[in-house]
Scaffold this motif. Structure first.
Motif, short mmCIF file in Angstrom:
data_model
loop_
_atom_site.label_atom_id
_atom_site.label_comp_id
_atom_site.label_asym_id
_atom_site.label_seq_id
_atom_site.Cartn_x
_atom_site.Cartn_y
_atom_site.Cartn_z
N PHE A 274 0.82 -1.20 0.00
CA PHE A 274 0.00 0.00 0.00
C PHE A 274 0.86 1.26 0.00
N ASP A 275 0.27 2.38 -0.41
CA ASP A 275 0.97 3.66 -0.39
C ASP A 275 1.33 4.02 1.04
N PRO A 276 2.46 4.70 1.24
CA PRO A 276 2.86 5.08 2.61
C PRO A 276 1.81 5.94 3.28
N GLY A 277 1.55 5.64 4.55
CA GLY A 277 0.66 6.46 5.36
C GLY A 277 -0.81 6.15 5.26
N VAL A 278 -1.22 5.24 4.35
CA VAL A 278 -2.64 4.95 4.23
C VAL A 278 -3.05 3.93 5.30
N THR A 279 -4.31 3.94 5.64
CA THR A 279 -4.87 2.98 6.60
C THR A 279 -5.78 2.02 5.85
N SER A 280 -5.45 0.75 5.87
CA SER A 280 -6.24 -0.24 5.15
C SER A 280 -7.34 -0.81 6.04
N ARG A 281 -8.34 -1.40 5.38
CA ARG A 281 -9.42 -2.08 6.08
C ARG A 281 -9.30 -3.58 5.85
N ALA A 282 -9.70 -4.37 6.82
CA ALA A 282 -9.64 -5.83 6.73
C ALA A 282 -10.96 -6.36 6.20
N HIS A 283 -10.89 -7.06 5.08
CA HIS A 283 -12.06 -7.77 4.57
C HIS A 283 -12.21 -9.10 5.30
N ASP A 284 -11.08 -9.75 5.55
CA ASP A 284 -10.98 -10.92 6.43
C ASP A 284 -9.53 -10.98 6.88
N ASP A 285 -9.13 -12.07 7.55
CA ASP A 285 -7.78 -12.10 8.11
C ASP A 285 -6.70 -12.28 7.05
N ARG A 286 -7.08 -12.49 5.78
CA ARG A 286 -6.11 -12.63 4.70
C ARG A 286 -6.28 -11.58 3.61
N THR A 287 -7.20 -10.67 3.78
CA THR A 287 -7.52 -9.72 2.72
C THR A 287 -7.67 -8.32 3.31
N PHE A 288 -6.91 -7.37 2.74
CA PHE A 288 -6.92 -5.99 3.22
C PHE A 288 -7.05 -5.07 2.01
N TYR A 289 -7.73 -3.93 2.17
CA TYR A 289 -7.94 -3.08 1.01
C TYR A 289 -8.05 -1.61 1.42
N VAL A 290 -7.85 -0.75 0.43
CA VAL A 290 -7.99 0.70 0.59
C VAL A 290 -8.84 1.19 -0.58
N GLU A 291 -9.93 1.86 -0.29
CA GLU A 291 -10.84 2.36 -1.32
C GLU A 291 -11.01 3.86 -1.16
N THR A 292 -10.85 4.59 -2.26
CA THR A 292 -11.01 6.04 -2.26
C THR A 292 -12.04 6.41 -3.31
N ALA A 293 -13.11 7.06 -2.90
CA ALA A 293 -14.19 7.41 -3.84
C ALA A 293 -13.72 8.40 -4.89
N ARG A 294 -12.87 9.33 -4.50
CA ARG A 294 -12.35 10.32 -5.44
C ARG A 294 -11.06 10.89 -4.87
N ASN A 295 -9.94 10.67 -5.56
CA ASN A 295 -8.66 11.17 -5.06
C ASN A 295 -8.42 12.60 -5.54
N ALA A 296 -7.22 13.11 -5.32
CA ALA A 296 -6.92 14.49 -5.68
C ALA A 296 -7.06 14.74 -7.18
N ASN A 297 -6.92 13.68 -7.99
CA ASN A 297 -7.07 13.82 -9.44
C ASN A 297 -8.48 13.50 -9.91
N GLY A 298 -9.41 13.32 -8.96
CA GLY A 298 -10.79 13.06 -9.32
C GLY A 298 -11.06 11.63 -9.72
N ARG A 299 -10.14 10.69 -9.40
CA ARG A 299 -10.30 9.30 -9.81
C ARG A 299 -10.69 8.42 -8.63
N TYR A 300 -11.45 7.40 -8.94
CA TYR A 300 -11.74 6.34 -7.98
C TYR A 300 -10.54 5.40 -7.93
N THR A 301 -10.07 5.06 -6.73
CA THR A 301 -8.93 4.16 -6.59
C THR A 301 -9.29 3.01 -5.67
N LEU A 302 -8.69 1.85 -5.93
CA LEU A 302 -8.91 0.66 -5.13
C LEU A 302 -7.62 -0.14 -5.09
N ASP A 303 -7.21 -0.54 -3.89
CA ASP A 303 -6.00 -1.34 -3.70
C ASP A 303 -6.34 -2.52 -2.79
#
Length: 345
Positions: A274-303
């Motif tokens: 993940f990008d430095p400084g971001v806080t991820s969420r746990a989907h389960d104990d083996r899956t983590f993700y970061v979702e941004t509805a709209r970043n500084a460039n106006g884009r939806y991002t998902l990691d």
């Protein structure tokens, strides 16, 4: 970066530096990124084509590179120019033909660096293909010259397999081929976010040689091998080849998780992805993700960082997948993520 207030040397005037940025047609993926331009260390809004930057007379350091994904910066080029009163200094920047060398900047015309090597990479596979086809033709002629009474086995036409296969359409799933490509498997659908593929969706199956799973993308998409600066990692970059300028991109990375791949190992490897400084969420104990509805460039991002065992259950793998897209097209991205999660579940 580009929302900064104008400084005095950016105000309109008769003295300026003009930079024309170009990329080679075969490196069409550069079209997805705006070149980064800095004058005396200050970023200036720029794009492909001609950018005019008003400056007062003086000496300036001009820096250009292409922000990319793997690696994050390619084609770096710098020069120093002297600008006299009333003069517009014309410069041309050429992105390299191969992403891992420097770009070229200076008075026009410049050349795309590494062009001979890039052409060789395109020509050599074609020559090999012609040699293979020629060999089949010669074999057929020689076999046919033994006379009408001798049975002749006619070679069947085969589609040559490229050294780095881009994609394979496997619908429905078939047994794994000898080349070591994975296949889609029947598995209960898993969902990270958003929709999953339906039976009516037109898709391609991405099957990278040596990977322990395959996954689907929209039909017009393709993937090319990339690079990521993580230990033992292999990476690919996928875009919509039917519309490469649509602002959508997916990068996917695979690497082994060291035994025993416990919670501490999964946390460390996910943090590296993940990008430095971001806080991820746990989907389960083996899956983590970061979702941004709209970043500084106006884009939806998902990691996503996901850990799964291989077919034998003896080894654990980490798959990292990151993407950005215009928000109105986020379903395309979400379906890819959910398919990867399903195929590695």
């Amino acid at each position: 970066m580009y929302d900064q207030q104008q400084t005095p040397w950016q105000q309109p005037g008769t003295t300026a530096i003009a930079i024309t940025a170009k990329y080679w047609w075969a490196t069409f993926m550069f079209a997805l990124f705006k070149p980064y331009l800095a004058i005396n260390g200050r970023p200036v809004p720029a794009g492909w084509g001609r950018t005019v930057v008003p400056v007062p007379p003086g000496q300036y350091q001009v820096h250009v590179h292409v922000p990319y994904l793997l690696p994050p910066k390619v084609g770096t080029a710098e020069t120093v120019v002297a600008v006299h009163p009333g003069q517009v200094v014309e410069l041309e920047y050429r992105a390299p033909a191969i992403g891992f060398v420097d770009g070229a900047i200076g008075p026009a015309p410049q050349k795309h660096r590494a062009m001979p090597a890039a052409i060789a990479l395109m020509v050599v596979p074609l020559v090999l293909l012609l040699c293979v086809c020629g060999g089949f033709g010669i074999a057929a002629v020689v076999s046919g010259s033994d006379g009408p009474d001798r049975p002749v086995a006619r070679p069947t036409a085969v589609r040559p397999v490229p050294t780095l296969p881009r994609r394979t359409d496997l619908d429905p799933p078939v047994p794994a081929p000898s080349a070591g490509k994975p296949v889609l498997r029947s598995a209960p659908a898993r969902t990270l976010v958003g929709p999953s593929y339906s039976a009516t969706d037109a898709t391609y199956t991405m099957a990278f040689t040596g990977w322990p799973f395959a996954f689907r993308t929209p039909k017009t998409w393709g993937c090319i091998a990339g690079r990521v600066d993580l230990p033992q990692a292999k990476a690919w970059v996928c875009i919509d080849e039917g519309n490469p300028g649509n602002g959508q991109k997916v990068q996917i990375m695979l690497r082994p998780c060291p035994d025993p791949c416990g919670a501490a190992d999964r946390s460390r490897l996910s943090t590296e992805w993940f990008d430095p400084g971001v806080t991820s969420r746990a989907h389960d104990d083996r899956t983590f993700y970061v979702e941004t509805a709209r970043n500084a460039n106006g884009r939806y991002t998902l990691d996503m960082s996901h850990f799964f065992p291989d077919a034998t259950g003896a080894h654990m793998w980490q798959v990292g997948i990151g993407a950005f897209t215009p928000p109105e097209k986020k379903a395309d991205i979400q379906k890819i993520f959910n398919d990867v999660l399903t195929q590695t579940g």
